[in-house]
Design a protein around this motif. Structure first.
Motif, PDB file in Angstrom:
ATOM      1  N   ASN A 257       0.718  -1.231  -0.100  1.00 27.64           N
ATOM      2  CA  ASN A 257      -0.168  -0.093  -0.003  1.00 27.64           C
ATOM      3  C   ASN A 257       0.931   1.282   0.207  1.00 27.64           C
ATOM      4  OD1 ASN A 257      -2.376  -1.415  -0.017  1.00 27.64           O
ATOM      5  ND2 ASN A 257      -2.626  -1.363   2.307  1.00 27.64           N
ATOM      6  N   ARG A 258       1.905   1.436   0.869  1.00 31.67           N
ATOM      7  CA  ARG A 258       2.771   2.380   0.765  1.00 31.67           C
ATOM      8  C   ARG A 258       3.573   2.742  -0.540  1.00 31.67           C
ATOM      9  NH1 ARG A 258       5.884   1.202   6.646  1.00 31.67           N
ATOM     10  NH2 ARG A 258       4.220   1.797   7.957  1.00 31.67           N
ATOM     11  N   ALA A 259       3.892   1.714  -1.240  1.00 30.77           N
ATOM     12  CA  ALA A 259       4.534   1.597  -2.489  1.00 30.77           C
ATOM     13  C   ALA A 259       3.791   2.376  -3.356  1.00 30.77           C
ATOM     14  CB  ALA A 259       4.841   0.314  -2.825  1.00 30.77           C
ATOM     15  N   MET A 260       2.352   1.868  -3.456  1.00 29.97           N
ATOM     16  CA  MET A 260       1.401   2.360  -4.358  1.00 29.97           C
ATOM     17  C   MET A 260       1.143   3.737  -3.835  1.00 29.97           C
ATOM     18  SD  MET A 260      -2.603   0.939  -5.233  1.00 29.97           S
ATOM     19  CE  MET A 260      -2.622  -0.024  -3.772  1.00 29.97           C
ATOM     20  N   LEU A 261       0.951   4.208  -2.921  1.00 31.33           N
ATOM     21  CA  LEU A 261       0.904   5.580  -2.548  1.00 31.33           C
ATOM     22  C   LEU A 261       1.930   6.312  -2.981  1.00 31.33           C
ATOM     23  CD1 LEU A 261      -1.044   7.403  -0.417  1.00 31.33           C
ATOM     24  CD2 LEU A 261       0.902   7.084   1.034  1.00 31.33           C
ATOM     25  N   TYR A 262       3.060   6.016  -2.585  1.00 29.67           N
ATOM     26  CA  TYR A 262       4.233   6.784  -3.151  1.00 29.67           C
ATOM     27  C   TYR A 262       4.066   6.849  -4.680  1.00 29.67           C
ATOM     28  CZ  TYR A 262       6.769   7.683   1.302  1.00 29.67           C
ATOM     29  OH  TYR A 262       7.110   8.149   2.402  1.00 29.67           O
ATOM     30  N   ALA A 263       3.995   5.759  -5.274  1.00 25.91           N
ATOM     31  CA  ALA A 263       3.961   5.742  -6.780  1.00 25.91           C
ATOM     32  C   ALA A 263       3.208   6.929  -7.305  1.00 25.91           C
ATOM     33  CB  ALA A 263       3.905   4.350  -7.344  1.00 25.91           C
ATOM     34  N   ASN A 264       1.944   6.926  -6.844  1.00 30.69           N
ATOM     35  CA  ASN A 264       0.707   7.879  -7.121  1.00 30.69           C
ATOM     36  C   ASN A 264       1.018   9.108  -6.900  1.00 30.69           C
ATOM     37  OD1 ASN A 264      -0.770   5.643  -8.092  1.00 30.69           O
ATOM     38  ND2 ASN A 264      -1.978   5.379  -6.369  1.00 30.69           N
ATOM     39  N   ALA A 265       1.530   9.442  -6.038  1.00 33.03           N
ATOM     40  CA  ALA A 265       1.969  10.745  -5.304  1.00 33.03           C
ATOM     41  C   ALA A 265       3.109  11.128  -6.232  1.00 33.03           C
ATOM     42  CB  ALA A 265       2.452  10.812  -4.015  1.00 33.03           C
ATOM     43  N   ARG A 266       3.947  10.394  -6.626  1.00 32.87           N
ATOM     44  CA  ARG A 266       5.160  10.773  -7.699  1.00 32.87           C
ATOM     45  C   ARG A 266       4.502  11.103  -9.057  1.00 32.87           C
ATOM     46  NH1 ARG A 266      10.983   7.977  -8.521  1.00 32.87           N
ATOM     47  NH2 ARG A 266      11.895   9.739  -9.724  1.00 32.87           N
ATOM     48  N   ALA A 267       3.665  10.466  -9.515  1.00 23.44           N
ATOM     49  CA  ALA A 267       3.137  10.534 -10.731  1.00 23.44           C
ATOM     50  C   ALA A 267       2.293  11.852 -10.759  1.00 23.44           C
ATOM     51  CB  ALA A 267       2.159   9.452 -11.092  1.00 23.44           C
ATOM     52  N   GLN A 268       1.548  12.072  -9.719  1.00 20.77           N
ATOM     53  CA  GLN A 268       0.751  13.409  -9.638  1.00 20.77           C
ATOM     54  C   GLN A 268       1.625  14.643  -9.467  1.00 20.77           C
ATOM     55  OE1 GLN A 268      -2.592  12.738  -6.700  1.00 20.77           O
ATOM     56  NE2 GLN A 268      -3.190  11.133  -7.837  1.00 20.77           N
ATOM     57  N   ASN A 269       2.619  14.462  -8.963  1.00 20.88           N
ATOM     58  CA  ASN A 269       3.484  15.687  -8.700  1.00 20.88           C
ATOM     59  C   ASN A 269       4.832  15.372  -8.793  1.00 20.88           C
ATOM     60  OD1 ASN A 269       1.532  17.558  -7.634  1.00 20.88           O
ATOM     61  ND2 ASN A 269       1.043  16.236  -6.056  1.00 20.88           N
ATOM     62  N   PRO A 270       5.499  15.073 -10.058  1.00 17.18           N
ATOM     63  CA  PRO A 270       6.626  14.760 -10.315  1.00 17.18           C
ATOM     64  C   PRO A 270       7.929  15.658 -10.048  1.00 17.18           C
ATOM     65  CG  PRO A 270       5.719  15.114 -12.413  1.00 17.18           C
ATOM     66  CD  PRO A 270       4.525  15.219 -11.434  1.00 17.18           C
ATOM     67  N   GLU A 271       7.298  16.835 -10.083  1.00 13.96           N
ATOM     68  CA  GLU A 271       8.348  18.146  -9.846  1.00 13.96           C
ATOM     69  C   GLU A 271       8.754  17.924  -8.179  1.00 13.96           C
ATOM     70  OE1 GLU A 271       4.197  19.394  -8.888  1.00 13.96           O
ATOM     71  OE2 GLU A 271       5.202  18.423 -10.517  1.00 13.96           O
ATOM     72  N   ARG A 272       7.952  17.249  -7.463  1.00 13.47           N
ATOM     73  CA  ARG A 272       8.353  17.409  -6.125  1.00 13.47           C
ATOM     74  C   ARG A 272       9.347  16.072  -5.550  1.00 13.47           C
ATOM     75  NH1 ARG A 272       3.501  17.520  -1.944  1.00 13.47           N
ATOM     76  NH2 ARG A 272       5.144  17.764  -0.440  1.00 13.47           N
ATOM     77  N   TRP A 273       9.687  15.383  -6.385  1.00 14.10           N
ATOM     78  CA  TRP A 273      10.483  14.120  -6.302  1.00 14.10           C
ATOM     79  C   TRP A 273      11.862  14.494  -7.157  1.00 14.10           C
ATOM     80  CZ3 TRP A 273       8.784  10.444  -3.210  1.00 14.10           C
ATOM     81  CH2 TRP A 273       7.262  10.650  -2.697  1.00 14.10           C
ATOM     82  N   SER A 274      12.858  14.369  -6.368  1.00 16.30           N
ATOM     83  CA  SER A 274      14.206  14.781  -7.166  1.00 16.30           C
ATOM     84  C   SER A 274      14.814  13.449  -7.290  1.00 16.30           C
ATOM     85  CB  SER A 274      15.176  15.690  -6.251  1.00 16.30           C
ATOM     86  OG  SER A 274      15.376  14.974  -5.075  1.00 16.30           O
TER      87      SER A 274
END
Length: 96
Positions: free
Chosen positions: A50-67
């Motif tokens: 669940n955490r992996a999916m949550l992080y993947a979704n968050a990264r897909a929705q806001n890629p600029e926040r992930w370096s």
């Protein structure tokens, strides 16, 4: 506790409370921030998925926040509280 215990019963109650907290509430970094109780019961895999999916979704929705990469949410391999020392390893054997 810093002041010790007045009675054996007080000490036993404290240890029981601490063990319940440590195994059932405290999130351990070595096992990917799940409790030992969850890992022992096999519930860690669903939590980590669940955490992996949550992080993947968050990264897909806001890629600029992930370096970089997201945190590793794969289940941890074997871990030990007090691992045995491998005395046959050359660096240990030769140090003696």
């Amino acid at each position: 506790p810093s002041k010790g215990f007045a009675t054996k019963t007080d000490a036993q109650a404290w240890v029981k409370s601490f063990a319940n907290w440590y195994n059932g509430e405290h999130l351990h970094s070595a096992i990917r921030f799940v409790t030992p109780g969850a890992r022992h019961a096999g519930h860690d895999r669903a939590t980590l998925a669940n955490r992996a999916m949550l992080y993947a979704n968050a990264r897909a929705q806001n890629p600029e926040r992930w370096s970089g990469k997201t945190r590793n949410w794969q289940p941890a391999g074997p871990v030990w509280l007090n691992p045995e020392t491998e005395i046959s390893a050359p660096e240990i054997r030769d140090a003696a």
